[in-house]
Design an enzyme around this catalytic site. Structure first.
Site, PDB file in Angstrom:
ATOM      1  N   GLY A 138      46.914  18.468  34.916  1.00 30.87           N
ATOM      2  CA  GLY A 138      45.631  17.785  34.753  1.00 30.87           C
ATOM      3  C   GLY A 138      45.321  17.510  33.287  1.00 30.87           C
ATOM      4  N   ASP A 139      45.555  18.499  32.439  1.00 27.78           N
ATOM      5  CA  ASP A 139      45.336  18.312  31.006  1.00 27.78           C
ATOM      6  C   ASP A 139      46.274  17.258  30.437  1.00 27.78           C
ATOM      7  OD1 ASP A 139      43.347  20.454  30.135  1.00 27.78           O
ATOM      8  OD2 ASP A 139      44.801  21.662  31.216  1.00 27.78           O
TER       9      ASP A 139
END
Length: 403
Positions: free
Chosen positions: A174-175
């Site tokens: 996600g990051d």
């Protein structure tokens, strides 16, 4: 990499970036820009600096992850709780092209660095803001990490065996997706600034939106059919055959979901009957009989070693591959041939094998120009470049404003 490309100017040479983020999303974006020549000045907190310095496995007291994430950057340590440190940051930002931050919304504003204030100092500034939920909306003030973005973006619901607990992808996907969307936004804004009059702008990236942007037909299927896609394990639901199959010594991934590829796959495993079946000539028919097809492939792979399966399917021109471990990657000749395994000499004095640079540009390729800095390694040089004298810098250090 040929001699011409080695001597070519970097793609982002002359672009000055101030990175104020920490951990993953903001710094990964800064790394990406730095790999292609941007001058990235990382502002870290005095004391311990970016927490990533101490994440996962440490060598000589520093995370080896840090050595990758912070290459091609300069470190300036400021105590941004103090007004004089905030003023130094503003002076650095006033001369920059790009500011990257991934704090909770409102943090910059609390330091007197709201976008409108920074644009008053530097009208051409491009401000990338990465946060859990974005700078607006009812959830903007909630704390959000990449794992929460993966859940809200729809990914975690799918990463499981049917009926079992949703699992991590295994890395901070996600990051990383947010960082890559941020890098794209920065490049778009740089192009717009150059082509259309020099104005800067704010780029607002939310972790969950970066994940959601990669969720393919998830929402259109719900809109059109009311279909809620569920976890599919290792298979690719609705596309067949594409799955992981057991071998005698591990697992192999086989993607035989093209019409002609399917025929070649069935011939390779000795199931010409399935390859010639009229109802299996196209994907819809194969999806209807996917359990039977998967069973036939598994019966063949289960009798063999992974390498033998991969070799035979390569000869049949069927996409297949083993599940690589870190050791497999480190020893793989293709990774080495494409400069995807680089030896980086750290400032702690040892050599470290690190991932290479992506994407690969023919004329202006990225490269590692400097290893990851120690906390505040470049404070003196950067402040001197702002016009501060050695005496002034010493006074700031004695008062704990810089480190």
């Amino acid at each position: 990499m040929d001699e011409t490309s080695l001597n070519a100017p970097a793609a982002l040479a002359g672009v000055r970036v101030i990175e104020m983020g920490q951990l993953i999303a903001g710094p990964f974006c800064g790394k990406t820009l730095g790999d292609f020549g941007a001058d990235v000045v990382k502002i870290e907190a005095t004391g311990t600096g970016d927490p990533l310095r101490n994440w996962r496995l440490l060598k000589e007291g520093t995370s080896v992850w840090w050595q990758v994430q912070s290459r091609n950057k300069r470190s300036v340590a400021l105590d941004l709780r103090q007004a004089e440190a905030q003023e130094i940051a503003r002076r650095l930002i006033a001369e920059a092209d790009v500011l990257i931050e991934n704090f909770r919304p409102g943090t910059l504003e609390g330091w007197g660095m709201a976008p409108e204030q920074l644009h008053a100092l530097n009208p051409g500034l491009i401000i990338l803001r990465i946060s859990g939920y974005g700078q607006t909306g009812p959830y903007r003030d909630l704390p959000g990490f990449g794992v929460i973005g993966e859940a809200m973006g729809g990914l975690r619901h799918l990463t499981a065996e049917p009926g079992r607990v949703p699992v991590r992808v295994g890395v901070s996907i996600g990051d990383t997706l947010a960082a890559l969307h941020g890098a794209i936004g920065v490049l778009l804004a740089l192009y717009h600034r150059k082509a259309h009059g020099g104005a800067g702008q704010v780029i607002d990236v939310a972790l969950h939106e970066a994940v959601f942007n990669c969720m393919e037909s998830l929402i259109p299927e719900y809109s059109a059919f009311g279909a809620v896609r569920e976890a599919g394990g290792s298979a690719l639901p609705g596309i067949a055959p594409s799955n992981a199959y057991p071998c005698q010594d591990g697992w192999v991934l086989v993607a035989g979901n093209g019409d002609s590829i399917f025929k070649r796959l069935m011939a390779a495993i000795g199931r010409q009957d399935l390859g010639d079946a009229p109802d299996l000539a196209h994907n819809a028919g194969r999806v209807a009989r996917v359990a039977e097809i998967d069973a036939a492939i598994q019966a063949w792979t289960a009798q063999q070693q992974v390498d033998d399966v991969v070799r035979q399917l390569a000869q049949a021109r069927v996409p297949a591959g083993k599940v690589y471990t870190a050791r497999d990657i480190a020893e793989d000749p293709h990774y080495k041939a494409r400069d995807m395994l680089l030896t980086q000499h750290t400032r702690d004095g040892y050599d470290l094998l690190v991932p290479g640079i992506v994407p690969k540009l023919s004329a202006t390729p990225g490269r590692v120009r400097s290893s990851a800095p120690g906390l505040g390694d470049d404070t003196d040089a950067v402040l001197a470049g702002m016009g501060l004298t050695a005496g002034q810098i010493t006074q700031l250090r004695e008062r704990g404003i810089v480190q």
